[in-house]
Design a protein around this motif. Structure first.
Motif, short mmCIF file in Angstrom:
data_model
loop_
_atom_site.label_atom_id
_atom_site.label_comp_id
_atom_site.label_asym_id
_atom_site.label_seq_id
_atom_site.Cartn_x
_atom_site.Cartn_y
_atom_site.Cartn_z
N ALA A 141 -3.48 8.59 -4.00
CA ALA A 141 -2.82 7.34 -4.44
C ALA A 141 -2.89 6.24 -3.40
CB ALA A 141 -1.38 7.62 -4.85
N ASP A 142 -2.67 6.56 -2.14
CA ASP A 142 -2.68 5.52 -1.10
C ASP A 142 -4.08 4.95 -0.86
OD1 ASP A 142 0.04 5.58 -0.64
OD2 ASP A 142 -0.12 7.08 0.96
N GLN A 143 -5.09 5.79 -0.97
CA GLN A 143 -6.46 5.34 -0.70
C GLN A 143 -7.11 4.69 -1.90
OE1 GLN A 143 -5.57 8.66 0.03
NE2 GLN A 143 -5.09 8.16 2.14
N ASP A 144 -6.82 5.19 -3.10
CA ASP A 144 -7.52 4.70 -4.30
C ASP A 144 -6.59 4.69 -5.50
OD1 ASP A 144 -9.28 4.13 -6.36
OD2 ASP A 144 -10.85 5.46 -5.62
N PRO A 145 -5.90 3.56 -5.73
CA PRO A 145 -4.98 3.49 -6.86
C PRO A 145 -5.65 3.75 -8.21
CG PRO A 145 -4.68 1.59 -5.42
CD PRO A 145 -5.88 2.34 -4.92
N ASN A 146 -6.90 3.30 -8.36
CA ASN A 146 -7.61 3.55 -9.63
C ASN A 146 -7.77 5.04 -9.88
OD1 ASN A 146 -8.48 0.71 -8.91
ND2 ASN A 146 -9.43 0.94 -10.91
N VAL B 117 -6.53 -2.64 -9.73
CA VAL B 117 -5.12 -2.27 -9.68
C VAL B 117 -4.65 -2.38 -8.24
CG1 VAL B 117 -5.15 -0.74 -11.69
CG2 VAL B 117 -5.66 0.20 -9.47
N ASP B 118 -3.38 -2.68 -8.08
CA ASP B 118 -2.86 -2.86 -6.73
C ASP B 118 -2.11 -1.61 -6.27
OD1 ASP B 118 -0.42 -2.97 -8.03
OD2 ASP B 118 -0.22 -5.13 -7.84
N LYS B 119 -1.65 -1.66 -5.03
CA LYS B 119 -0.97 -0.51 -4.42
C LYS B 119 0.32 -0.15 -5.16
CE LYS B 119 -3.69 0.08 -0.82
NZ LYS B 119 -4.46 1.28 -0.61
N ARG B 120 0.95 -1.14 -5.80
CA ARG B 120 2.18 -0.85 -6.54
C ARG B 120 1.90 0.13 -7.68
NH1 ARG B 120 4.06 -6.60 -8.29
NH2 ARG B 120 1.82 -6.74 -8.50
N SER B 121 0.70 0.06 -8.25
CA SER B 121 0.34 0.98 -9.33
C SER B 121 0.26 2.41 -8.83
CB SER B 121 -1.00 0.56 -9.94
OG SER B 121 -0.92 -0.75 -10.44
N ALA B 122 -0.27 2.57 -7.62
CA ALA B 122 -0.35 3.91 -7.03
C ALA B 122 1.05 4.46 -6.78
CB ALA B 122 -1.15 3.86 -5.73
N LYS B 123 1.92 3.61 -6.28
CA LYS B 123 3.30 4.03 -6.04
C LYS B 123 3.97 4.40 -7.36
CE LYS B 123 7.50 2.68 -3.71
NZ LYS B 123 8.25 1.69 -2.97
N TRP B 124 3.68 3.63 -8.40
CA TRP B 124 4.21 3.93 -9.74
C TRP B 124 3.74 5.31 -10.19
CZ3 TRP B 124 1.81 5.14 -14.30
CH2 TRP B 124 2.60 5.10 -15.45
N ALA B 125 2.46 5.60 -9.99
CA ALA B 125 1.91 6.90 -10.40
C ALA B 125 2.61 8.05 -9.68
CB ALA B 125 0.40 6.95 -10.13
N ILE B 126 2.89 7.86 -8.39
CA ILE B 126 3.56 8.90 -7.61
C ILE B 126 5.00 9.10 -8.07
CG2 ILE B 126 4.45 9.44 -5.31
CD1 ILE B 126 1.86 8.18 -4.20
#
Length: 197
Positions: A97-102, A169-178
């Protein structure tokens, strides 16, 4: 630096540049001034935008993922928050998630597809559809999810599909996924383990 301070810096900087641009008598109000004024206002209006795209393809996504998870949470589609601090990630998409939000969002989509299949199998159904959209429709038709859940999951999957197909997608999306992904997946795991009537 917190979000509010960053907004203030962007706004003040843009306003200062606009003022400097206006100080020179030959420059007047032109498109440069207007663009700078818009740049000053955007950070404050961000919560109102769904998507904002600038020339050159820079795209900023706002609210969609959070909206769908808020709806999912409101109808009980998300398991309660697990408060175990410092534990290892449960799913592989959480590792990237931190390296690749997509990749994280695409991984969440794959995990969700597996959980829906597992739910159907646990109820004695064979899923014939290919692709998560078809699987979701079959799970609805077999009454394993409600129409409201189907609607929310369809919206969510649409967003996850965009990420899987290379949308920015931005980093917030990765945080959302987590934060949201494990809760959503846990709901379907729990349903699959419930006694079948």
């Amino acid at each position: 630096m917190n979000n509010k301070k960053l907004k203030q810096i962007v706004t003040i900087s843009a306003l200062l540049l606009a003022l400097i641009h206006l100080v020179w008598p030959k420059l007047g109000i032109d498109y440069v001034t207007i663009v700078l004024l818009v740049a000053a206002i955007i950070p404050w209006l961000a919560p109102l935008f769904k998507t904002l795209e600038f020339p050159g393809g820079w795209k900023v996504e706002f609210q969609d993922l959070q909206k769908t998870s808020d709806k999912a949470d409101a109808i009980g589609l998300l398991s309660p928050v697990n408060e175990k601090e410092g534990k290892d990630p449960e799913y592989s998409f959480m590792l990237v998630a931190d390296q690749d939000p997509n990749l994280a969002l695409a991984g969440l989509r794959i995990e969700l597809e597996k959980k829906l299949n597992t739910l159907a199998i646990s109820r004695g159904h064979e899923i014939r559809a290919r692709g998560i959209g078809g699987i979701l429709l079959e799970v609805l038709n077999k009454q394993l999810i409600s129409k409201e859940e189907y609607s929310i999951l369809t919206d969510m999957i649409g967003l996850l599909n965009q990420a899987a197909h290379g949308a920015q997608v931005d980093k917030r999306s990765a945080k959302w996924a987590i934060n949201v992904g494990p809760r959503l997946l846990k709901t379907f795991e729990e349903r699959a383990m419930e006694p079948w009537k």
